[in-house]
Design a protein around this motif. Structure first.
Motif, PDB file in Angstrom:
ATOM      1  N   MET A   1       0.847  -1.171   0.000  1.00  9.53           N
ATOM      2  CA  MET A   1       0.000   0.000   0.000  1.00  9.53           C
ATOM      3  C   MET A   1       0.889   1.231   0.000  1.00  9.53           C
ATOM      4  O   MET A   1       1.807   1.335   0.792  1.00  9.53           O
ATOM      5  N   GLN A   2       0.621   2.158  -0.903  1.00  5.39           N
ATOM      6  CA  GLN A   2       1.418   3.375  -0.997  1.00  5.39           C
ATOM      7  C   GLN A   2       0.514   4.551  -1.278  1.00  5.39           C
ATOM      8  O   GLN A   2      -0.375   4.477  -2.126  1.00  5.39           O
ATOM      9  N   ILE A   3       0.754   5.634  -0.553  1.00  5.27           N
ATOM     10  CA  ILE A   3       0.016   6.878  -0.750  1.00  5.27           C
ATOM     11  C   ILE A   3       1.026   8.012  -0.795  1.00  5.27           C
ATOM     12  O   ILE A   3       1.886   8.122   0.080  1.00  5.27           O
ATOM     13  N   PRO A  15       4.191  12.436  18.768  1.00  8.99           N
ATOM     14  CA  PRO A  15       4.073  12.126  17.334  1.00  8.99           C
ATOM     15  C   PRO A  15       2.678  12.424  16.792  1.00  8.99           C
ATOM     16  O   PRO A  15       1.925  11.538  16.423  1.00  8.99           O
ATOM     17  N   GLN A  16       2.291  13.677  16.802  1.00  8.03           N
ATOM     18  CA  GLN A  16       1.001  14.087  16.250  1.00  8.03           C
ATOM     19  C   GLN A  16       1.237  14.501  14.798  1.00  8.03           C
ATOM     20  O   GLN A  16       1.662  15.619  14.516  1.00  8.03           O
ATOM     21  N   VAL A  17       0.964  13.572  13.888  1.00  2.00           N
ATOM     22  CA  VAL A  17       1.218  13.831  12.477  1.00  2.00           C
ATOM     23  C   VAL A  17      -0.018  13.500  11.648  1.00  2.00           C
ATOM     24  O   VAL A  17      -0.883  12.737  12.063  1.00  2.00           O
ATOM     25  N   ALA A  18      -0.064  14.106  10.481  1.00  2.61           N
ATOM     26  CA  ALA A  18      -1.133  13.823   9.530  1.00  2.61           C
ATOM     27  C   ALA A  18      -0.525  13.760   8.137  1.00  2.61           C
ATOM     28  O   ALA A  18       0.381  14.521   7.804  1.00  2.61           O
ATOM     29  N   LEU A  19      -1.041  12.858   7.322  1.00  2.00           N
ATOM     30  CA  LEU A  19      -0.636  12.734   5.931  1.00  2.00           C
ATOM     31  C   LEU A  19      -1.723  13.380   5.080  1.00  2.00           C
ATOM     32  O   LEU A  19      -2.875  12.954   5.116  1.00  2.00           O
ATOM     33  N   LEU A  20      -1.364  14.424   4.358  1.00  2.00           N
ATOM     34  CA  LEU A  20      -2.290  15.122   3.477  1.00  2.00           C
ATOM     35  C   LEU A  20      -2.094  14.572   2.078  1.00  2.00           C
ATOM     36  O   LEU A  20      -1.024  14.707   1.494  1.00  2.00           O
ATOM     37  N   ALA A  21      -3.118  13.913   1.545  1.00  2.00           N
ATOM     38  CA  ALA A  21      -2.994  13.236   0.260  1.00  2.00           C
ATOM     39  C   ALA A  21      -4.159  13.600  -0.641  1.00  2.00           C
ATOM     40  O   ALA A  21      -5.241  13.936  -0.182  1.00  2.00           O
ATOM     41  N   GLY A  22      -3.914  13.523  -1.941  1.00  2.00           N
ATOM     42  CA  GLY A  22      -4.976  13.778  -2.905  1.00  2.00           C
ATOM     43  C   GLY A  22      -4.730  15.038  -3.685  1.00  2.00           C
ATOM     44  O   GLY A  22      -3.606  15.523  -3.778  1.00  2.00           O
ATOM     45  N   ALA A  23      -5.793  15.579  -4.223  1.00  2.00           N
ATOM     46  CA  ALA A  23      -5.694  16.770  -5.065  1.00  2.00           C
ATOM     47  C   ALA A  23      -5.215  17.968  -4.240  1.00  2.00           C
ATOM     48  O   ALA A  23      -5.814  18.288  -3.225  1.00  2.00           O
ATOM     49  N   PRO A  24      -4.123  18.629  -4.658  1.00  3.50           N
ATOM     50  CA  PRO A  24      -3.605  19.760  -3.888  1.00  3.50           C
ATOM     51  C   PRO A  24      -4.499  20.995  -4.024  1.00  3.50           C
ATOM     52  O   PRO A  24      -5.099  21.243  -5.064  1.00  3.50           O
ATOM     53  N   ALA A  47      -5.908   3.268   0.878  1.00  2.00           N
ATOM     54  CA  ALA A  47      -5.262   3.748  -0.357  1.00  2.00           C
ATOM     55  C   ALA A  47      -6.284   3.863  -1.484  1.00  2.00           C
ATOM     56  O   ALA A  47      -6.290   4.856  -2.229  1.00  2.00           O
ATOM     57  N   THR A  48      -7.165   2.883  -1.621  1.00  2.00           N
ATOM     58  CA  THR A  48      -8.195   2.921  -2.656  1.00  2.00           C
ATOM     59  C   THR A  48      -9.138   4.092  -2.430  1.00  2.00           C
ATOM     60  O   THR A  48      -9.509   4.801  -3.379  1.00  2.00           O
ATOM     61  N   LEU A  49      -9.540   4.320  -1.190  1.00  2.00           N
ATOM     62  CA  LEU A  49     -10.415   5.446  -0.863  1.00  2.00           C
ATOM     63  C   LEU A  49      -9.741   6.777  -1.167  1.00  2.00           C
ATOM     64  O   LEU A  49     -10.351   7.685  -1.730  1.00  2.00           O
ATOM     65  N   THR A  50      -8.466   6.908  -0.837  1.00  2.00           N
ATOM     66  CA  THR A  50      -7.727   8.134  -1.113  1.00  2.00           C
ATOM     67  C   THR A  50      -7.661   8.412  -2.608  1.00  2.00           C
ATOM     68  O   THR A  50      -7.876   9.551  -3.045  1.00  2.00           O
ATOM     69  N   ASP A  51      -7.395   7.391  -3.412  1.00  2.00           N
ATOM     70  CA  ASP A  51      -7.367   7.554  -4.874  1.00  2.00           C
ATOM     71  C   ASP A  51      -8.736   7.975  -5.409  1.00  2.00           C
ATOM     72  O   ASP A  51      -8.838   8.857  -6.260  1.00  2.00           O
ATOM     73  N   ALA A  52      -9.790   7.346  -4.914  1.00  2.00           N
ATOM     74  CA  ALA A  52     -11.145   7.678  -5.376  1.00  2.00           C
ATOM     75  C   ALA A  52     -11.516   9.114  -5.007  1.00  2.00           C
ATOM     76  O   ALA A  52     -12.129   9.831  -5.810  1.00  2.00           O
TER      77      ALA A  52
END
Length: 79
Positions: A1-3, A15-24, A47-52
């Protein structure tokens, strides 16, 4: 799985982190948070949800709460 995305800290402690992914630069986002001991990419469908979402002009924010790391650390120390 890769995002692909941007990893950012959102809190002053631990360690309070967030990954911001998708359309900028989009104005709409879905925040994904796992269970108490889950970190980033907590489920196989993430990963599938993020892509969709990106294809529809949405971003995904994958939050990792400090409690996820605290509970894991305590479990390791008890073992």
């Amino acid at each position: 799985m890769q995002i692909s995305g941007t990893l950012t800290r959102y809190g002053p402690a631990g360690p309070q982190v967030a990954l911001l992914a998708g359309a900028p630069g989009v104005a709409r986002a879905v925040v994904l948070v796992g269970g108490l001991t889950d970190g980033l990419l907590f489920a196989p469908y993430v990963a599938t949800l993020t892509d969709a979402l990106a294809r529809r002009g949405w971003a995904a924010v994958h939050a990792s709460l400090q409690s996820a790391w605290t509970v894991r650390l305590r479990a390791l120390q008890a073992a």
